[in-house]
Design a protein around this motif. Sequence first.
Motif, PDB file in Angstrom:
ATOM      1  N   LYS A  52      72.980 -21.297 -69.068  1.00 57.95           N
ATOM      2  CA  LYS A  52      74.284 -21.275 -68.399  1.00 57.95           C
ATOM      3  C   LYS A  52      75.082 -22.537 -68.740  1.00 57.95           C
ATOM      4  O   LYS A  52      76.267 -22.474 -69.079  1.00 57.95           O
ATOM      5  N   ALA A  53      74.420 -23.682 -68.634  1.00 61.62           N
ATOM      6  CA  ALA A  53      75.098 -24.954 -68.928  1.00 61.62           C
ATOM      7  C   ALA A  53      75.507 -25.015 -70.394  1.00 61.62           C
ATOM      8  O   ALA A  53      76.602 -25.486 -70.733  1.00 61.62           O
ATOM      9  N   PHE A  54      74.626 -24.546 -71.281  1.00 62.61           N
ATOM     10  CA  PHE A  54      74.910 -24.611 -72.717  1.00 62.61           C
ATOM     11  C   PHE A  54      76.078 -23.701 -73.080  1.00 62.61           C
ATOM     12  O   PHE A  54      76.959 -24.085 -73.861  1.00 62.61           O
ATOM     13  N   ILE A  55      76.096 -22.492 -72.522  1.00 62.94           N
ATOM     14  CA  ILE A  55      77.204 -21.561 -72.798  1.00 62.94           C
ATOM     15  C   ILE A  55      78.521 -22.164 -72.333  1.00 62.94           C
ATOM     16  O   ILE A  55      79.540 -22.083 -73.033  1.00 62.94           O
ATOM     17  N   GLY A  56      78.521 -22.782 -71.158  1.00 61.57           N
ATOM     18  CA  GLY A  56      79.737 -23.439 -70.679  1.00 61.57           C
ATOM     19  C   GLY A  56      80.190 -24.537 -71.612  1.00 61.57           C
ATOM     20  O   GLY A  56      81.392 -24.705 -71.864  1.00 61.57           O
ATOM     21  N   PHE A  57      79.233 -25.281 -72.145  1.00 67.23           N
ATOM     22  CA  PHE A  57      79.591 -26.354 -73.071  1.00 67.23           C
ATOM     23  C   PHE A  57      80.111 -25.797 -74.387  1.00 67.23           C
ATOM     24  O   PHE A  57      81.057 -26.334 -74.974  1.00 67.23           O
ATOM     25  N   LEU A  58      79.508 -24.694 -74.880  1.00 70.97           N
ATOM     26  CA  LEU A  58      79.951 -24.095 -76.141  1.00 70.97           C
ATOM     27  C   LEU A  58      81.390 -23.598 -76.057  1.00 70.97           C
ATOM     28  O   LEU A  58      82.098 -23.556 -77.073  1.00 70.97           O
ATOM     29  N   SER A 170      84.682 -18.996 -83.813  1.00 68.11           N
ATOM     30  CA  SER A 170      85.419 -19.801 -82.830  1.00 68.11           C
ATOM     31  C   SER A 170      84.430 -20.192 -81.755  1.00 68.11           C
ATOM     32  O   SER A 170      83.348 -19.599 -81.630  1.00 68.11           O
ATOM     33  N   SER A 171      84.793 -21.169 -80.941  1.00 72.88           N
ATOM     34  CA  SER A 171      83.886 -21.601 -79.880  1.00 72.88           C
ATOM     35  C   SER A 171      83.627 -20.475 -78.884  1.00 72.88           C
ATOM     36  O   SER A 171      82.485 -20.274 -78.440  1.00 72.88           O
ATOM     37  N   ASP A 172      84.650 -19.715 -78.519  1.00 73.50           N
ATOM     38  CA  ASP A 172      84.464 -18.617 -77.568  1.00 73.50           C
ATOM     39  C   ASP A 172      83.574 -17.522 -78.149  1.00 73.50           C
ATOM     40  O   ASP A 172      82.700 -16.983 -77.461  1.00 73.50           O
ATOM     41  N   ALA A 177      78.317 -14.815 -78.282  1.00 73.92           N
ATOM     42  CA  ALA A 177      77.163 -14.336 -79.047  1.00 73.92           C
ATOM     43  C   ALA A 177      75.868 -14.938 -78.507  1.00 73.92           C
ATOM     44  O   ALA A 177      74.844 -14.245 -78.404  1.00 73.92           O
ATOM     45  N   TRP A 178      75.895 -16.234 -78.180  1.00 80.23           N
ATOM     46  CA  TRP A 178      74.712 -16.865 -77.590  1.00 80.23           C
ATOM     47  C   TRP A 178      74.344 -16.164 -76.273  1.00 80.23           C
ATOM     48  O   TRP A 178      73.177 -15.860 -76.025  1.00 80.23           O
ATOM     49  N   GLU A 179      75.342 -15.914 -75.450  1.00 79.26           N
ATOM     50  CA  GLU A 179      75.074 -15.280 -74.161  1.00 79.26           C
ATOM     51  C   GLU A 179      74.470 -13.886 -74.348  1.00 79.26           C
ATOM     52  O   GLU A 179      73.536 -13.504 -73.633  1.00 79.26           O
ATOM     53  N   ALA A 180      74.982 -13.127 -75.310  1.00 76.00           N
ATOM     54  CA  ALA A 180      74.439 -11.794 -75.561  1.00 76.00           C
ATOM     55  C   ALA A 180      72.969 -11.866 -75.973  1.00 76.00           C
ATOM     56  O   ALA A 180      72.139 -11.065 -75.521  1.00 76.00           O
ATOM     57  N   LEU A 181      72.626 -12.820 -76.822  1.00 73.30           N
ATOM     58  CA  LEU A 181      71.227 -12.984 -77.229  1.00 73.30           C
ATOM     59  C   LEU A 181      70.367 -13.469 -76.066  1.00 73.30           C
ATOM     60  O   LEU A 181      69.237 -13.016 -75.884  1.00 73.30           O
ATOM     61  N   LYS A 291      77.015 -31.793 -77.344  1.00 73.79           N
ATOM     62  CA  LYS A 291      75.830 -31.797 -76.489  1.00 73.79           C
ATOM     63  C   LYS A 291      74.906 -30.656 -76.862  1.00 73.79           C
ATOM     64  O   LYS A 291      75.335 -29.511 -76.958  1.00 73.79           O
ATOM     65  N   GLN A 292      73.633 -30.974 -77.035  1.00 78.67           N
ATOM     66  CA  GLN A 292      72.662 -29.954 -77.449  1.00 78.67           C
ATOM     67  C   GLN A 292      72.026 -29.292 -76.231  1.00 78.67           C
ATOM     68  O   GLN A 292      72.075 -29.818 -75.119  1.00 78.67           O
ATOM     69  N   HIS A 293      71.457 -28.116 -76.458  1.00 75.82           N
ATOM     70  CA  HIS A 293      70.697 -27.397 -75.433  1.00 75.82           C
ATOM     71  C   HIS A 293      69.582 -28.311 -74.910  1.00 75.82           C
ATOM     72  O   HIS A 293      68.934 -29.023 -75.686  1.00 75.82           O
ATOM     73  N   GLU A 294      69.352 -28.286 -73.618  1.00 76.10           N
ATOM     74  CA  GLU A 294      68.405 -29.214 -73.001  1.00 76.10           C
ATOM     75  C   GLU A 294      66.982 -29.077 -73.538  1.00 76.10           C
ATOM     76  O   GLU A 294      66.209 -30.027 -73.507  1.00 76.10           O
ATOM     77  N   THR A 295      66.611 -27.898 -74.019  1.00 75.46           N
ATOM     78  CA  THR A 295      65.234 -27.676 -74.478  1.00 75.46           C
ATOM     79  C   THR A 295      65.043 -27.981 -75.955  1.00 75.46           C
ATOM     80  O   THR A 295      63.925 -27.859 -76.473  1.00 75.46           O
TER      81      THR A 295
END
Length: 502
Positions: A52-58, A170-172, A177-181, A291-295
């Motif tokens: 969730k945090a990563f998608i918001g940042f993307l 684009s960023s959106d 696409a990340w969210e769908a995966l 900012k990278q994904h926390e994991t």
Amino acid sequence: MKHLIRCTLIASGVVASAATLSVVANPGMSDYERWRATTQQEFQSYLDENDKAFIGFLKQRWEPVDTESGEEEDQAPKPTNIPKAPPIYSPVDAPEEKPKDIATEPTPVVSVPVPTPTREPDNTTPEQTPVKVAPQPQIKGPAASINFYGHALRLPYNKAMPRAFSSRPSSDAIASAWEALARSDFKPALEQLSATKTSLSLSDWATARLVSDYSEAVARNADSRIMLSWFMLVKLGYDARLAYNDRLYLLMPADDDVYGVTYFTLSGERYYALPLNGDVRIAGKVYTYGKQHETASRAVAFKVPERFNGAGDIRKRTLSYQEGEETVNVVVSYPAEQIRYLDSMPQLNLPRYPILDLPAATRAELTRQLKPLLQGHSEEVAVNRLLNFVQNAFEYQTDEQQFNTENYLFPLETLHYAASDCEDRAALFSLLVHDLLGLPVVLLDYPGHVAAAVEFTGQVKGDAVVYNGRQYTVTDPTYINARAGMTMPQFAGQSPDVVEVF
């Protein structure tokens, strides 16, 4: 019954649809099928907090960064005409005074014939062996079949993966696409990739290659492949980073310098467009996130020697040379797919090459044939015999002549290819001295040339370098017929950089 199930799901924090409830209550399904169907539909509405945090940042504005062309480690031209010293006398027939007398004689320069460039040695023969299959669980649903360097694999995928990305970058679009995966049932594929990494002893590079091959088999277009590779590598814990201009690019940091590869620098870290599926060239600016994904924090570790071995067809090559009056034939065999795997790697720092061990069967084969030639002789004579083998059992060609580009070879590749040049021979020779004699070895890095030097337990006459208070005698596996203590004439008097390997 349905009411009871709905209450249970709400109590656990998951709101199920009517379709889910009907699936769960379907009496014709097995317990496993019912559980799997419920889990899949529940997962569609689930995102962990990191995602969730990563998608918001993307979705935020991506920053432009400048790409830089890959650097070359040594741009000095290598010699094409190799000097040739008088032949090495057989240590049995001619004892220690021969090398001393010959070393004082003038060294003529002899042009070495250059054979026609080829990527396959002329005297190799293939042997058919069964393709090794890694242990795998039963897969329900669609699966991709992959021949990963001779290992037959089947890996599951889900319906979101083939078209992981089909929009203008684009960023959106990337965030969507990340969210769908992330909402798809990706965990079976992730678990199987991780299990394969363990079972085949995959290095970071081999793991990245596997993810790339998997994405190539599943995805329907280039950007979808990049998107899926990025997603899976991040989920495996790697600091993989996406960038875009008019297309998507995947870049990763490494624990060592990588040469000949486009990169950009972000927060002091170099991110390389590694050749996971062929060379990648990026010109000008690209956009990426900060900012990278926390994991995801792992860089590709090239400093750790490879443990992965390809399977399948075995090649054999016979290497012939003269030891005194005797013709010596050394036969080596190795997995052909291992050569293809090593060829996939980018050019690395010089110390990475000698430390990459040979496949166990190849190493045992060389030891069995070369060890008797060394037994009963002094360290100096034994080293000279290994020099003779590497100097005279291989044709000499520069990388430009053989490959049309700089291409450092690992020891197994030197045993495979029709020709080799100085750093290739130095790497193989160093490994043989370390394995067969247990003596410390360093590399000597001159502009346009690489030799080796050995630390003997006793005194050996001739040229030497002192490194960290220890004396290493020059041993040049490219200078034909040269013995320990002899420097190639055009580099005599120069002070090389010393590269510690063994």
